[in-house]
Design a protein around this motif. Structure first.
Motif, mmCIF file in Angstrom:
data_model
loop_
_atom_site.group_PDB
_atom_site.id
_atom_site.type_symbol
_atom_site.label_atom_id
_atom_site.label_comp_id
_atom_site.label_asym_id
_atom_site.label_seq_id
_atom_site.Cartn_x
_atom_site.Cartn_y
_atom_site.Cartn_z
ATOM 1 N N LEU B 351 -16.543 -5.339 22.175
ATOM 2 C CA LEU B 351 -17.286 -5.875 23.304
ATOM 3 C C LEU B 351 -16.464 -6.935 24.029
ATOM 4 O O LEU B 351 -16.520 -7.086 25.234
ATOM 5 N N LEU B 352 -15.710 -7.691 23.224
ATOM 6 C CA LEU B 352 -15.041 -8.868 23.763
ATOM 7 C C LEU B 352 -13.628 -8.564 24.211
ATOM 8 O O LEU B 352 -12.842 -9.479 24.444
ATOM 9 N N ALA B 358 -17.289 -11.503 27.643
ATOM 10 C CA ALA B 358 -17.660 -10.109 27.875
ATOM 11 C C ALA B 358 -18.097 -9.863 29.317
ATOM 12 O O ALA B 358 -18.775 -8.902 29.602
#
Lengths: 434, 451
Positions: B351-352, B358
């Motif tokens: 996600l990051l 994000a």
């Protein structure tokens, strides 16, 4: 009107003819007025109706600038001509640079050079010792009241400007992601902010629209966002190549230092100019800026307050230059407001705690500028509200009523009944030309 | 209501979404009740230990005092590690209801790095003052939040001195000896923390209560006197800054000294306005923007009769019929949207990949940099501006382009949304031009946006 010596009573001018016309209509029952105002809701604002039919750009423009956190009105517009000023303010009276003189006892913070130039050009007026019908010093209640326009916080759940605009679509825009309370209500309001991401495909957007048949709120938001972009969005990142940047450069000010670089508010003001100058487009724009809650270190010449005032100054300069270049400045009123002022005396940490009375500014070619309008209450402890704050002698809703009626041509009966209920007895102020 | 509809509500309204509702089991209320307790400990990548308050204070001070590039880098890394930890924990926890409660309380007790003196301290505030205390007594949570250096700095108590304190007298004497040095910069109180402690953290602002009050019940004198009680609380208690003598707040007497903070926190936590204020905020956050006043009554009553036992209050919330009503009317915040997307796709750390937040800042929610001490807005209409919805679509489209080619959005829609999935949404996903578009449609569907 020019100089206002302390204890002047400049608010005693007779009400303008429109206010009297409203009184003449008093024979009509409240119920009839409500029914009428509902019927008028779609186009009750005469300036807007003209725009919609003629698609011309000669109708009124309004820019609201909300400063959140409680701007210290006495810091922005000091009153060195009040004999108690320097004692009352202590270290807060030391600006580290000469104040910019205004008429009468008033002056401007040294960071407000472009504001000063507008004032001298007769295109900026200040209302001092003003505030809301609220005395309890909570940011969040005061902001709710500033935007809802009621008598008490939370008694109204929509925004007074949204009620004034009615159901007109595409008339108002907030230059941010969310719709602030001021514009929430019957109006369908646009929001817009610069984005760094590529636009989604038209194909995806079309499918989302079909999916949102089940969720009218999401559907309405998507429709408005698409319509804005279909009309061509001003270049978000291309400021360097835009003529706006040249216009944004302060003509009157000296060479800008890094601290004077136009900030985000100035960038958004430039976009607001673009939206406001589209034929048949946005007529009301809202800008807001936080960071005015100066509990500490308010006096530092390079501190947060001075920086914020420079940003505000730059944004007002951009609005002026941009709208003047588009031939719209003469039809424009910019209203700068905050939720409350701050205590008169310095607190224990070189700042100020929450207060009540403060100041508001109006700028634009439609403004009868070059004046500070105030029934000045004085600053000695006995003249302060609860011995602490600048006393409110002008209800801020008088300013709103004046702009709504004289500039946006909202009928007085609608203002009294729907837009600012309970404000009926308040006088209009001699703040606008014509 | 079938068990699976209840499971969908548990997953979305009280949790952060699940890729497969079957993990919730046959008793969604039991699934939620079993999660109540302190929030999961946060960890860095690979389980690395995250810094505590003392480390953070040192890094913060080094960065400001030394003004070296290394110091600034260390502080920036610390801030980014805090952001990553917040999002990664929420994206992977098996106790999403506890996580939602932690996020709720972190927002209730907002601190923000927009205040320069708080930079680097927001993460430790959440880890030490909020997350361990979310299921205990409200007074303990309140006490931990108010006395953490991040809060004391954020709301200026760090700089508030008693007008008759030793530090102020010393500065005045020094100034009298050396008048050329100018007047002392520190002379007395700063009311910021005192006012927000009453208005935001405990009693609430009277006018804001609407049908849910009464809240409030304090005046300006209470604010000023509470500020005097709080003097001396800086990163730790410093008696030189404390205002001598007893003080009266809300009609009660508080003795001089640091113990007065415990006494007043305990009294504020027991105040009936606090019970109603907290009950309203919980119901508004989890159930509806305008919750049933009867539900607020029940929560407030439970709060009062258990002396602020938050676990007991949560149990009432989770078992109340109003908590399980359809349709979903709340809109996920951008953070809840991002985290639930990550959970849906089991992205974990991926996600990051494009930055520690994000992409949340582009959606109007710059985490740990909340613009006001009142916290992020909690009502659907406040996140429903055309631009705000547009930014979600942009984000969803970009994420889908990045990870969507290998995703079966049709299967995922059915397993994650269950009976909430509408025919029209299913039809649009079925007919999507390609897999990334199908995923974008799922992420932006009303069923996934609302909770």
């Amino acid at each position: 009107m020019d100089a206002n010596p302390p204890k002047s009573s400049s608010l005693q001018s007779p009400p303008p003819p429109d206010a009297l016309a409203c009184a003449a209509a008093a024979g009509v029952s409240r119920r009839e007025w409500l029914a009428r105002s509902t019927a008028l809701a779609a186009g009750a604002w005469a300036g807007l109706t003209a725009a919609a039919t003629a698609a011309s750009s000669v109708d009124a423009r309004l820019v609201m600038v909300i400063l959140r956190g409680g701007l210290d009105g006495l810091a922005a517009v000091p009153v060195p001509g009040d004999p108690t000023f320097s004692v009352a303010r202590g270290a807060l009276a030391d600006y580290g640079a000469p104040m910019l003189p205004l008429s009468g006892p008033y002056a401007l913070h040294p960071a407000l050079g472009q504001v000063h130039a507008l004032y001298q050009a007769g295109e900026l007026a200040i209302v001092h010792a003003t505030g809301l019908p609220y005395r309890e010093r909570s940011h969040f209640e005061a902001q709710q009241l500033l935007e809802s326009g009621g008598m008490r916080p939370h008694e109204l759940g929509s925004g007074w400007l949204a009620r004034a605009i009615g159901g007109s679509r595409g008339t108002a825009m907030a230059l941010q992601s969310a719709v602030p309370l001021l514009l929430r209500g019957p109006a369908e309001v646009d929001t817009w902010a610069p984005s760094v991401l590529p636009d989604p495909s038209q194909d995806l957007l079309g499918r989302l629209e079909m999916m949102y048949a089940a969720d009218p709120a999401l559907r309405a938001a998507l429709d408005r966002a698409r319509a804005l972009r279909a009309a061509g969005v001003p270049p978000p990142m291309g400021m360097a190549s835009s003529p706006m940047l040249a216009m944004a450069a302060p003509a009157a000010a000296s060479t800008p230092s890094p601290a004077q670089r136009p900030g985000l508010l100035t960038v958004l003001a430039g976009h607001a100019v673009e939206f406001l100058s589209r034929p048949g487009g946005t007529r009301v724009a809202l800008l807001e800026m936080g960071g005015w809650d100066t509990h500490a270190n308010q006096t530092a010449p390079q501190g947060a307050l001075a920086g914020n005032l420079r940003a505000l100054d730059g944004a007002l300069g951009t609005l002026h230059a941009g709208l003047a270049a588009k031939g719209l400045w003469q039809r424009t009123v910019v209203v700068v407001v905050t939720e409350f002022g701050r205590q008169v005396a310095i607190n224990g940490t070189q700042g100020t705690d929450h207060g009540t009375g403060g100041m508001a500014m109006l700028a634009g070619g439609a403004v009868r500028g070059g004046q500070v309008l105030a029934d000045w209450p004085g600053l000695s402890p006995k003249d302060r509200f609860e011995g602490r704050d600048l006393r409110i002698t002008t209800d801020l809703r008088s300013v709103f009523r004046t702009v709504l009626h004289r500039h946006l041509e909202v009928p007085m009966a609608r203002i009294d009944a729907d837009v600012l209920p309970g404000s009926g007895p308040l006088p209009l102020l001699p703040l606008l030309r014509g | 209501m079938s068990a699976t509809t209840q499971a969908a509500h548990a997953a979305h309204r009280f949790g952060l979404g699940e890729p497969d509702l079957s993990t919730i089991g046959t008793d969604p209320q039991a699934w939620l009740l079993s999660q109540i307790g302190p929030a999961d400990p946060q960890a860095g990548p690979g389980g690395a230990r995250l810094h505590g308050t003392e480390d953070a204070l040192k890094i913060h001070q080094d960065a400001r005092r030394l003004a070296s590039p290394e110091g600034r880098d260390a502080l920036r890394e610390l801030i980014q590690a805090d952001l990553r930890a917040r999002l990664a924990t929420a994206a992977t926890t098996r106790r999403p209801f506890a996580e939602r409660l932690a996020l709720f309380w972190a927002n209730h007790f907002t601190v923000s790095l927009l205040k320069g003196t708080v930079r680097g301290l927001v993460g430790t505030f959440e880890r030490e003052a909020i997350r361990p205390h979310i299921a205990g007594r409200f007074a303990e949570l309140l006490s931990a939040a108010v006395r953490h250096p991040a809060m004391l700095r954020y709301l200026d108590n760090q700089r508030s001195a008693g007008p008759n304190s030793r530090i102020v007298e010393r500065l005045q004497r020094r100034s009298a000896r050396a008048p050329d040095a100018g007047a002392p910069r520190l002379t007395g109180l700063n009311e910021n923390l005192a006012r927000e402690l009453l208005e935001l953290h405990t009693l609430g602002a009277a006018h804001a209560a609407g049908a849910y009050g009464p809240w409030g019940g304090y005046n300006q004198a209470d604010v000023t006197r509470l500020a005097a009680v709080l003097t001396g609380w800086r990163d730790t208690f410093d008696a030189d800054w404390h205002e001598p003598g007893e003080k009266w707040v809300l009609g009660r007497r508080y003795a001089e000294g640091p113990q007065a903070l415990d006494a007043i926190v305990s009294d504020l936590a027991r105040h009936p306005s606090t019970a109603r204020h907290i009950a309203t905020k919980l119901a508004q956050h989890f159930c509806a923007d305008r919750p049933d006043p009867e539900l607020v009554n029940r929560l407030a009553t439970r709060f009062t009769e258990t002396d602020g036992d938050l676990t007991a209050v949560y149990r009432v919330l989770v078992t109340a019929p109003q908590a399980w009503q359809t349709p979903e009317t709340k809109l996920k915040t951008p953070e809840e949207f991002v985290v639930s997307s990550a959970r849906l796709l089991r992205l974990g750390d991926r996600l990051l990949g494009r930055g520690p937040d994000a992409g949340l800042a582009a959606m109007g929610q710059r985490l740990h940099a909340t613009p006001s001490p009142a916290g992020w807005p909690d009502r659907a209409e406040e996140w429903l501006g055309p631009e705000a919805v547009w930014q979600r679509i942009e984000w969803a489209a970009r994420l889908s382009d990045r990870v969507g080619s290998g995703v079966d959005a049709r299967r995922l829609a059915a397993s994650a949304l269950g009976p909430l999935l509408r025919d029209e949404t299913r039809r649009q996903i079925d007919r999507a031009a390609d897999a990334p578009q199908a995923l974008a449609l799922l992420l932006m569907s009303p069923e996934f946006q609302r909770r």
